[in-house]
Design an enzyme around this catalytic site. Structure first.
Site, PDB file in Angstrom:
ATOM      1  CB  CYS A 104      61.154  12.254  15.990  1.00 48.06           C
ATOM      2  SG  CYS A 104      59.870  12.215  14.722  1.00 48.06           S
TER       3      CYS A 104
ATOM      4  CD  GLU B 287      63.506  27.906  20.018  1.00 48.03           C
ATOM      5  OE1 GLU B 287      64.260  28.347  20.875  1.00 48.03           O
ATOM      6  OE2 GLU B 287      63.607  26.766  19.552  1.00 48.03           O
TER       7      GLU B 287
ATOM      8  CB  CYS C 183      65.237  23.875  10.486  1.00 47.78           C
ATOM      9  SG  CYS C 183      65.303  25.521   9.872  1.00 47.78           S
TER      10      CYS C 183
ATOM     11  N   GLY D 144      57.062  21.396  14.961  1.00 46.14           N
ATOM     12  CA  GLY D 144      55.772  20.827  14.574  1.00 46.14           C
ATOM     13  C   GLY D 144      55.747  20.140  13.231  1.00 46.14           C
ATOM     14  CD  GLU D 145      54.330  16.448   9.635  1.00 45.31           C
ATOM     15  OE1 GLU D 145      55.510  16.100   9.753  1.00 45.31           O
ATOM     16  OE2 GLU D 145      53.846  16.769   8.535  1.00 45.31           O
TER      17      GLU D 145
ATOM     18  CB  SER E 113      61.553  13.646   7.989  1.00 45.06           C
ATOM     19  OG  SER E 113      61.686  15.047   8.015  1.00 45.06           O
ATOM     20  CG  LEU E 114      63.475   7.713   4.176  1.00 43.32           C
ATOM     21  CD1 LEU E 114      62.008   7.357   4.025  1.00 43.32           C
ATOM     22  CD2 LEU E 114      64.226   7.406   2.880  1.00 43.32           C
ATOM     23  CG  HIS E 115      65.224  11.058   9.547  1.00 42.56           C
ATOM     24  ND1 HIS E 115      65.926  11.957   8.779  1.00 42.56           N
ATOM     25  CD2 HIS E 115      64.248  11.797  10.158  1.00 42.56           C
ATOM     26  CE1 HIS E 115      65.405  13.168   8.934  1.00 42.56           C
ATOM     27  NE2 HIS E 115      64.393  13.100   9.754  1.00 42.56           N
TER      28      HIS E 115
ATOM     29  CB  CYS F  90      63.071  15.774  16.971  1.00 39.37           C
ATOM     30  SG  CYS F  90      62.323  17.401  16.786  1.00 39.37           S
TER      31      CYS F  90
ATOM     32  CB  SER G 267      60.288  19.286   6.217  1.00 38.51           C
ATOM     33  OG  SER G 267      60.759  18.078   6.763  1.00 38.51           O
TER      34      SER G 267
ATOM     35  CG  ASN H 131      72.466  20.400  16.664  1.00 42.11           C
ATOM     36  OD1 ASN H 131      73.633  20.404  17.038  1.00 42.11           O
ATOM     37  ND2 ASN H 131      71.577  21.275  17.073  1.00 42.11           N
TER      38      ASN H 131
ATOM     39  CB  CYS I 193      56.210  18.199  17.334  1.00 38.33           C
ATOM     40  SG  CYS I 193      55.807  17.028  16.004  1.00 38.33           S
TER      41      CYS I 193
ATOM     42  CB  CYS J  19      63.563  27.790   9.754  1.00 40.51           C
ATOM     43  SG  CYS J  19      63.050  26.178  10.293  1.00 40.51           S
TER      44      CYS J  19
HETATM   45  N1  SAH Z   1      57.963  17.786  11.519  1.00 38.53           N
HETATM   46  C1  SAH Z   1      58.516  17.949  10.219  1.00 38.53           C
HETATM   47  C2  SAH Z   1      59.123  19.311   9.989  1.00 38.53           C
HETATM   48  C3  SAH Z   1      59.997  19.873  11.084  1.00 38.53           C
HETATM   49  S1  SAH Z   1      61.485  19.046  11.396  1.00 38.53           S
HETATM   50  C4  SAH Z   1      59.502  16.851   9.926  1.00 38.53           C
HETATM   51  O1  SAH Z   1      59.886  16.140  10.848  1.00 38.53           O
HETATM   52  O2  SAH Z   1      59.845  16.680   8.762  1.00 38.53           O
HETATM   53  C5  SAH Z   1      62.554  19.532  10.068  1.00 38.53           C
HETATM   54  C6  SAH Z   1      63.738  18.562   9.864  1.00 38.53           C
HETATM   55  O3  SAH Z   1      64.693  18.647  10.938  1.00 38.53           O
HETATM   56  C7  SAH Z   1      63.270  17.122   9.820  1.00 38.53           C
HETATM   57  O4  SAH Z   1      63.859  16.441   8.737  1.00 38.53           O
HETATM   58  C8  SAH Z   1      63.767  16.594  11.141  1.00 38.53           C
HETATM   59  O5  SAH Z   1      63.911  15.224  11.109  1.00 38.53           O
HETATM   60  C9  SAH Z   1      65.072  17.328  11.308  1.00 38.53           C
HETATM   61  N2  SAH Z   1      65.625  17.255  12.665  1.00 38.53           N
HETATM   62  C10 SAH Z   1      64.975  17.097  13.826  1.00 38.53           C
HETATM   63  N3  SAH Z   1      65.824  17.048  14.859  1.00 38.53           N
HETATM   64  C11 SAH Z   1      67.077  17.184  14.340  1.00 38.53           C
HETATM   65  C12 SAH Z   1      68.379  17.219  14.906  1.00 38.53           C
HETATM   66  N4  SAH Z   1      68.566  17.122  16.203  1.00 38.53           N
HETATM   67  N5  SAH Z   1      69.435  17.375  14.061  1.00 38.53           N
HETATM   68  C13 SAH Z   1      69.246  17.508  12.741  1.00 38.53           C
HETATM   69  N6  SAH Z   1      68.033  17.485  12.143  1.00 38.53           N
HETATM   70  C14 SAH Z   1      66.958  17.325  12.934  1.00 38.53           C
HETATM   71 FE1  SF4 Z   2      57.865  16.530  15.173  1.00 35.81          FE
HETATM   72 FE2  SF4 Z   2      59.412  16.727  12.984  1.00 35.81          FE
HETATM   73 FE3  SF4 Z   2      60.486  16.762  15.465  1.00 35.81          FE
HETATM   74 FE4  SF4 Z   2      59.467  14.512  14.524  1.00 35.81          FE
HETATM   75  S1  SF4 Z   2      61.238  15.624  13.696  1.00 35.81           S
HETATM   76  S2  SF4 Z   2      59.126  15.332  16.560  1.00 35.81           S
HETATM   77  S3  SF4 Z   2      57.739  15.271  13.350  1.00 35.81           S
HETATM   78  S4  SF4 Z   2      59.124  18.277  14.578  1.00 35.81           S
END
Ligand code: SAH
Ligand code: SF4
Length: 335
Positions: free
Chosen positions: A107, A82, A327, A155-156, A210-212, A110, A187, A286, A103, A96
């Site tokens: 996570c 996508e 995204c 993806g990463e 992506s710290l979180h 995600c 990212s 989300n 991926c 995006c």
């Molecule tokens: N894999 C990379 C890039 C893609 S994700 C990464 O994780 O950084 C891009 C961003 O969207 C990341 O910061 C990810 O943590 C965030 N993300 C993933 N799932 C999400 C969700 N359900 N709601 C909001 N942000 C989300």
């Molecule tokens: Fe992959 Fe980024 Fe989603 Fe984590 S947040 S599963 S690294 S796409």
């Protein structure tokens, strides 16, 4: 669309053909070689046969949020990803891009991560997502174009570094798309090797981490890869990146209700983030299954707390939320 045979075919042609072909492909955004009237007929026919330009895609629009469009692109091997177009009120556009189909990092929050991993994308496949939206905007004929690119789709990117950076270079190439590297952001979950490599590139791509979570134990629960890369080791690599490039780094922090949005979390985060070129970006979560989103009031409070502790912080508004397209939460629902 498949350009893998293009340079082979052009090899026996006079040199100026490259420029003509790039102009047709990236400037005029042709979707059929027949439209490239500057090229000899036999070459156009050969290119149509060996380098098809059609992109198989399905667009979805969310009735509740017309400002974002999502497209599912599918390649010959059946793999799909996508990509999202975000229309801003001022007529600008951000797209995006996905760097992998699925991926492998899984996570917990995600949708992409929960859907598993299929394969890496080639640089051409990454660029095709750009071409798809560029053609789309051209067809609309409003004189609008793509202003910013974020590598925040599926993806990463740093697990597919070579193809990711090759795609950046194609987008940046003055003979191709001529998109300034400052208009691109990547990212990462904090793949240290990737952060190091990026700091040696002569490209000013923006870096987001992506710290979180502000402590490793919580981060490990949310992001399995955190067991390999501790927060301390990531921040060390980021500081080195900043020392080398002088560029600002964004830290993404999705706000998950009762998981990482408490007062203690804000305090711990502030400890880490109070540095000159660090910027925290609070992202509304989300919901994709397991967790719930923090309330807007909670996010506001969290933001205030960070600010009062001297942290630079912004809040992302959740554009494209309705089509699960803000995204990073893109799932290849078809597969
Ligand atoms: N894999 C990379 C890039 C893609 S994700 C990464 O994780 O950084 C891009 C961003 O969207 C990341 O910061 C990810 O943590 C965030 N993300 C993933 N799932 C999400 C969700 N359900 N709601 C909001 N942000 C989300
Ligand atoms: Fe992959 Fe980024 Fe989603 Fe984590 S947040 S599963 S690294 S796409």
């Amino acid at each position: 669309m498949d350009l893998s045979k293009l340079s082979g075919i052009l090899q026996t042609e006079p040199k100026f053909r490259f420029r003509q072909v790039y102009q047709a492909l990236y400037g005029e955004l042709i979707s059929d070689w027949a439209q490239a009237s500057v090229l000899p007929l036999n070459l156009r026919e050969r290119l149509n046969q060996d380098c098809p330009l059609d992109i198989t895609a399905e667009i979805s629009v969310d009735p509740g949020d017309k400002s974002s469009l999502k497209a599912l692109l599918t390649w010959a091997d059946g793999v799909s990803v996508e990509t999202v177009l975000m229309r801003h009120r001022d007529g600008r556009h951000t797209i995006c891009l996905s760097s992998q189909a699925g991926c492998p990092l899984g996570c917990a929050f995600c949708a992409t991560g929960q859907g598993g991993f299929f394969r890496n994308l080639s640089a051409d496949e990454i660029v095709q997502q750009f071409i798809f939206w560029a053609r789309f905007l051209k067809q609309e004929n409003k004189g609008e174009s793509i202003n910013n690119v974020v590598f925040m789709g599926m993806g990463e990117p740093f697990l597919n570094y070579e193809q990711f950076i090759k795609a950046v270079k194609i987008l940046n190439d003055p003979e191709k798309f001529n998109l300034g590297s400052r208009r691109m952001s990547v990212s990462t979950v904090g793949i240290i090797e990737g952060i190091k490599k990026l700091s040696t590139e002569k490209l000013q791509v923006n870096l987001a981490i992506s710290l979180h979570a502000a402590v490793d134990s919580l981060r490990e629960q949310l992001m399995p890869i955190a067991k390999k890369y501790s927060i301390t080791s990531i921040l060390k690599a980021v500081d080195e990146y900043i020392r080398k490039t002088g560029r600002r780094v964004m830290f993404e922090y999705i706000m998950i209700k009762n998981v990482n949005d408490g007062e203690d979390d804000a305090l711990a985060l502030a400890q880490l983030m109070k540095k000159p070129l660090y910027l925290v970006n609070l992202i509304p979560y989300n919901p994709t299954g397991k967790f719930q989103a923090s309330s807007p009031a909670r996010i506001k409070e969290f933001k205030k707390k960070l600010e009062s502790l001297g942290v630079a912080v912004t809040e992302r508004h959740s554009q494209g939320r309705g089509i699960s397209a803000a995204c990073g939460q893109l799932a290849g629902k078809k597969k």
